[in-house]
Design a protein around this motif. Structure first.
Motif, short mmCIF file in Angstrom:
data_model
loop_
_atom_site.label_atom_id
_atom_site.label_comp_id
_atom_site.label_asym_id
_atom_site.label_seq_id
_atom_site.Cartn_x
_atom_site.Cartn_y
_atom_site.Cartn_z
N LEU A 18 -19.07 -45.62 -63.91
CA LEU A 18 -17.85 -46.39 -63.66
C LEU A 18 -17.79 -46.91 -62.22
N PRO A 19 -18.12 -46.08 -61.21
CA PRO A 19 -18.08 -46.63 -59.85
C PRO A 19 -19.04 -47.81 -59.66
N LEU A 20 -20.23 -47.75 -60.27
CA LEU A 20 -21.16 -48.87 -60.17
C LEU A 20 -20.56 -50.11 -60.81
N GLN A 21 -19.94 -49.97 -61.97
CA GLN A 21 -19.35 -51.12 -62.65
C GLN A 21 -18.20 -51.70 -61.85
N VAL A 22 -17.41 -50.85 -61.20
CA VAL A 22 -16.31 -51.33 -60.36
C VAL A 22 -16.87 -52.10 -59.17
N PHE A 23 -17.93 -51.58 -58.55
CA PHE A 23 -18.56 -52.29 -57.42
C PHE A 23 -19.14 -53.63 -57.86
N ILE A 24 -19.74 -53.68 -59.04
CA ILE A 24 -20.30 -54.94 -59.54
C ILE A 24 -19.17 -55.94 -59.80
N TYR A 25 -18.10 -55.49 -60.41
CA TYR A 25 -16.98 -56.39 -60.72
C TYR A 25 -16.38 -56.97 -59.44
N PHE A 26 -16.00 -56.10 -58.52
CA PHE A 26 -15.38 -56.60 -57.29
C PHE A 26 -16.40 -57.28 -56.38
N GLU B 80 -27.65 -64.24 -56.65
CA GLU B 80 -26.63 -63.19 -56.68
C GLU B 80 -25.95 -63.02 -58.05
N PRO B 81 -25.53 -64.09 -58.75
CA PRO B 81 -24.92 -63.87 -60.07
C PRO B 81 -25.90 -63.24 -61.07
N VAL B 82 -27.16 -63.63 -60.99
CA VAL B 82 -28.17 -63.03 -61.87
C VAL B 82 -28.32 -61.54 -61.57
N ARG B 83 -28.33 -61.20 -60.30
CA ARG B 83 -28.45 -59.80 -59.90
C ARG B 83 -27.26 -58.99 -60.41
N LEU B 84 -26.05 -59.51 -60.24
CA LEU B 84 -24.87 -58.81 -60.71
C LEU B 84 -24.84 -58.69 -62.23
N PHE B 85 -25.25 -59.73 -62.93
CA PHE B 85 -25.28 -59.69 -64.39
C PHE B 85 -26.26 -58.63 -64.88
N LEU C 204 -31.50 -52.70 -64.52
CA LEU C 204 -31.06 -52.13 -63.25
C LEU C 204 -32.15 -52.23 -62.19
N LEU C 205 -33.38 -51.98 -62.59
CA LEU C 205 -34.48 -52.08 -61.63
C LEU C 205 -34.69 -53.52 -61.18
N PHE C 206 -34.60 -54.46 -62.13
CA PHE C 206 -34.75 -55.87 -61.76
C PHE C 206 -33.60 -56.31 -60.86
N SER C 207 -32.40 -55.77 -61.12
CA SER C 207 -31.26 -56.05 -60.24
C SER C 207 -31.52 -55.54 -58.83
N LEU C 208 -32.09 -54.35 -58.73
CA LEU C 208 -32.44 -53.82 -57.41
C LEU C 208 -33.51 -54.67 -56.73
N LEU C 209 -34.45 -55.17 -57.52
CA LEU C 209 -35.48 -56.05 -56.96
C LEU C 209 -34.87 -57.35 -56.44
N ALA D 135 -31.99 -57.61 -55.26
CA ALA D 135 -31.16 -57.30 -54.11
C ALA D 135 -31.91 -57.54 -52.80
N LEU D 136 -33.23 -57.49 -52.83
CA LEU D 136 -34.01 -57.70 -51.60
C LEU D 136 -33.81 -59.09 -51.00
N PRO D 137 -33.95 -60.19 -51.78
CA PRO D 137 -33.68 -61.50 -51.16
C PRO D 137 -32.21 -61.68 -50.79
N VAL D 138 -31.30 -61.08 -51.54
CA VAL D 138 -29.87 -61.19 -51.21
C VAL D 138 -29.61 -60.52 -49.86
N VAL D 139 -30.17 -59.35 -49.66
CA VAL D 139 -30.01 -58.66 -48.38
C VAL D 139 -30.64 -59.48 -47.25
N ALA D 140 -31.80 -60.08 -47.53
CA ALA D 140 -32.45 -60.92 -46.51
C ALA D 140 -31.56 -62.11 -46.15
N PHE D 141 -30.95 -62.75 -47.14
CA PHE D 141 -30.05 -63.88 -46.85
C PHE D 141 -28.86 -63.42 -46.01
N LEU D 142 -28.27 -62.29 -46.38
CA LEU D 142 -27.10 -61.81 -45.64
C LEU D 142 -27.46 -61.41 -44.22
#
Length: 110
Positions: free
Chosen positions: A15-23, A67-72, A86-91, A93-100
């Motif tokens: 549930l905490p992961l889903q809340v973080f993804i939603y917000f 980012e929307p693909v990662r969240l989905f 979940l693993l592909f979402s984590l993968l 996350a690497l370019p998203v973190v690089a952009f940020l």
């Protein structure tokens, strides 16, 4: 166990992961809209070096594609209890973190 009853399986969704993804999705919309407005302002008033403004603007659009693909995928993997999405979402996350990190530390006008 009685015949005809299903064996209870532990729930693995978070549930905490889903809340973080939603917000996180709402935060992404807000961040992207503010960034577009700021880029339009900076592009019209500040003297960018050749090619830098276009590169930073393209990075913002690439972030919008990833980012929307990662969240989905994170949401799907959490809800279906499958590790693949979940693993592909984590993968992703690497370019998203690089952009940020780029936007926080290395852009031309912070």
């Amino acid at each position: 166990m009685q015949p005809g009853t299903a064996r209870a399986r532990p729930v693995l969704t978070s549930l905490p992961l889903q809340v973080f993804i939603y917000f996180g999705g709402w935060w992404d919309v807000l961040f992207w809209l503010i960034s577009i407005v700021v880029f339009i302002y900076k592009g019209s008033t500040l003297p960018y070096p050749n090619g830098r403004f276009a590169a930073e603007f393209v990075f913002l659009w690439l972030w919008l594609l990833v980012e929307p693909v990662r969240l989905f995928l994170g949401s799907k993997g959490n809800k279906t209890e499958q590790p693949g999405p979940l693993l592909f979402s984590l993968l992703l996350a690497l370019p998203v973190v690089a952009f940020l990190v780029y936007y926080m530390r290395f852009q031309t006008f912070v």
